[in-house]
Every structure is written in C-alpha cells, then in structure tokens.
Design an enzyme around this catalytic site. Sequence first.
Site, PDB file in Angstrom:
ATOM      1  N   ALA A  27       0.864  -1.156   0.000  1.00 53.78           N
ATOM      2  CA  ALA A  27       0.000   0.000   0.000  1.00 53.78           C
ATOM      3  C   ALA A  27       0.902   1.206   0.000  1.00 53.78           C
ATOM      4  CB  ALA A  27      -0.879  -0.008   1.246  1.00 53.78           C
ATOM      5  N   CYS A  28       0.367   2.329  -0.379  1.00 50.71           N
ATOM      6  CA  CYS A  28       1.179   3.539  -0.404  1.00 50.71           C
ATOM      7  C   CYS A  28       0.255   4.744  -0.374  1.00 50.71           C
ATOM      8  CB  CYS A  28       2.044   3.606  -1.654  1.00 50.71           C
ATOM      9  SG  CYS A  28       2.968   2.113  -2.026  1.00 50.71           S
ATOM     10  N   THR A  29       0.862   5.898  -0.150  1.00 48.04           N
ATOM     11  CA  THR A  29       0.124   7.156  -0.168  1.00 48.04           C
ATOM     12  C   THR A  29       0.944   8.183  -0.943  1.00 48.04           C
ATOM     13  OG1 THR A  29      -0.820   6.683   2.014  1.00 48.04           O
ATOM     14  CG2 THR A  29      -0.933   8.966   1.248  1.00 48.04           C
ATOM     15  N   ARG A 234      -6.440   6.712   5.098  1.00 49.54           N
ATOM     16  CA  ARG A 234      -5.223   7.467   4.815  1.00 49.54           C
ATOM     17  C   ARG A 234      -5.495   8.576   3.806  1.00 49.54           C
ATOM     18  NH1 ARG A 234      -2.159   4.198   2.093  1.00 49.54           N
ATOM     19  NH2 ARG A 234      -3.205   2.196   2.366  1.00 49.54           N
TER      20      ARG A 234
END
Length: 359
Positions: A27-29, A234
């Site tokens: 996952a990432c932002t 997020r």
Amino acid sequence: MPRKFVRTLPCIFAAATLALSPLSSLACTRVVYLGANDDVITARSMDWKQDVATNLYVLPRGIARTGEAGPNSIRWTAKYGSVVATGYDVSTTDGVNEKGLSAQLLWLVESQYPKFDKDSRPGLTIAAWAQYVLDNFATVAEAVAALEKEPFTVVSDNVPGEDRLTTLHLSMSDKTGDSAIVEYINGRQVIHHGKQYQVMTNSPTFDEQLALNAYWTQIGGTTFLPGTNRASDRFARASFYVNAIPKSEDPVEALASMFGVIRNASVPFGITTPGQPNISSTRWRTVVDHKRMLYFFESALTPNTFWVDLNKVDLSVGAPVKRLDLGKDQRNTFSGEVSASFKVAPPFPFLGLKSGKAG
C-alpha cells in the site's frame, strides 16, 4: 493478459515493483502540496511487507529503451534525465525528471488491463510505466495528452506464487502543481487530470475515493478524522492535512509540514493486517521539491533524511548511469545532499516478457 510474464511488479510500487513472494502486499500514499510562491511538493510513502530492495539511480537522457514485451514492444529514447527509486532493481517505482515532472506507482487491486497480443498496440511492461513518463514528458498536461492516445498496452501478469494480478495505478505531478491519476478499470484507461487531485492511495478506484473523501470533508477534519491504516482513511487524513498546513513562504517550513503529512499517512514499521493486504509497513518515503529540484529520501530504518539536488547531477547524453546503494532494508545511512555518493553502475534491466510471446 500475457501468461508468461516471468516475474512482475506490483507497486510497490507503489512503487511499482515486483512482489516476489506470495506474502508480499503493498500500500502507499501520495500527496501534492500547493504552497506560496509557486511552491509545489510531492510526497509519497512506500508500504510493503518485505524488503523491496530499493536503490536510487541517476538515469541520463539519451538511453534507448524497449517495453520488454517481446517483438511487439514500444521503443523510445529518453528525452529527459531522471533520478528514480527502484523496486528490486527491476522497475521504477518513483522518481522525478530534470523538468520537474514526478511519477509514482501505487497498488490498485481493481485494475484490469487491456488484452495484449500480436495485434495489440505495442506492449509496455508495467515495470517501466513510470519510467516511460519520466523519459518522455516535461509536464503533466503533455503526458496526459500523449497517454490519452494510448500509444502502448500495459503488460502485466499474476504476482509470482499467487492467483492475483500485479495491479497498479500511476500518479504524476509537476512544477505547476498539475496532477493526474491514471488507472485501468475494466480494461479501459481512465485519467483524472487537474490540480484538485492532490492525493492518491489504494483501493477503491479513484472516483470512489473521491466520493468517500467528500463525506469526511463535510464532517471536517478538526472535528473528526478516520484513524485506521486503511487506504480510504489514509486518503481522508492526507487530504485534510495537506490543505490544513500553512502555506509557508519558507521552503524549509513547507518541507517540514509535508514530511509531517506523509508520516501521518504512514504505517508503523512491523505492522501488517491479516486479511487486508493493502496494509503493510511503511518502508520508505520520498519528497520532491519541484521548485528547487530536490529529491528527498527517508528510510524507516535509518535516522537521517537525505536528498539529491538534480542541479548537481550529470543528466547529459552519454553521461554514465549512477547508483546509490541503499543496502538491505535501506539501512545504509546517508546525510545531507548525496549526489557525490552515487557510483557509476550499469542500468538496471526492466522486468518483462522473456518468451517474446503473449497468450
């Protein structure tokens, strides 16, 4: 989808790179700050269950590349040089080019790419998707205009050891603050283009993320914000904070604020959530100062944040490729501006089809 894509990358990408283990998940932002005095800063986190074997590379203009999809591959020569972060040294997961265009790849489980065969548009391995953008375009608008014509077919396949496709979406931002999100939904390319698209995380699809965020916007971040590690939460936190932080005229203060935003959207090291593969530990973070052309890197396992000044690296045609070895788990420690610490190295190979066939 080609069945013989020997290995492929998930985002690591968000970065874009390969899941080499059946337990790998990511996952990432990604967040874009629009500040005073035309300051634009893009931050991203790389969340992954295992070491993504990331290193930094200086890639000069003039490098000839192929889409690594067999005989029917797109081919190009890099118009612009770039500094990038790799995944397993087989894909570009994140980076910025000499014109100030940045690109990031993040996981999106809902992605469905077009069929690829000998009659398709030329193939482009998903490992080189972000690099194609960095090599060829100076602005988001220029990239979007070209991508809308669909010059290639993204080539992907199952994550090794899993009955799960490598599924990514692409974000771009530039010196003007322009942004774009590119996804493949039901086999069709969908592009969201505009300065308002400052945040990208993972599932669900971007249009649904916007709808969920509209709910939290109505509540107001000073009243309540969702606090879990889920992608939608997020997204809500990053969206609130990136617009709540002061638009400081001091670039150092702006950077400090943005590091705070991306750290707030990060997942503490060591945390994974059973049954929720989009939640994994944050391994590293990058921050791009588009105005000053600085590329910052921060590992979760080292005490220092360091940076590359793109004005100090040689990106001319014929200049050598250079590599900064970050070590296992990105534990090698660096400090300050590190362009002098890069060493001449061969270009990393983009993973793609080895058989030259698609099925």
